[in-house]
Write a protein that holds these residues in place. Structure first.
Motif: not given
Length: 108
Positions: A26, A29-30
């Motif tokens: 993945a 994440a921002k």
């Protein structure tokens, strides 16, 4: 390691599945972006600068659109004042504590 989409097994670590092209890891994440008043790009209250930072566009373009909306649509001035009151300020970056250097006195 298995592909989450097609189930193909890999013995080594890969970034993408060779069979279906699905990402195997993945993406990071921002952190969520927040609409805040700008501290660096402000003319009056930082509202247009804040919108420009949020939408990643030039602040001059946002100001121009805001003035056009104020002149022709009529809600620009009231909208600016409401945004100025409602939008939070950007939290100040915590600066590291600097050691205070005391001048040395010469003794005779």
């Amino acid at each position: 390691m298995y592909c989450p989409q097609c189930g193909r097994e890999y013995s080594e670590r890969v970034n993408f599945c060779c069979n279906c092209g699905a990402p195997m890891v993945a993406p990071p994440a921002k952190p969520p972006r927040k609409l805040t008043l700008s501290r660096t790009d402000k003319k009056i209250g930082g509202v247009c600068g804040g919108f420009a930072e949020y939408f990643e566009v030039d602040a001059t373009l946002v100001r121009l659109i805001w003035v056009i909306m104020a002149l022709f649509a009529g809600w620009g001035v009231i909208g600016y004042l409401v945004c100025w009151l409602v939008m939070p300020h950007v939290p100040e970056a915590q600066e590291p504590a600097q050691a205070v250097v005391q001048p040395q006195t010469q003794s005779h």
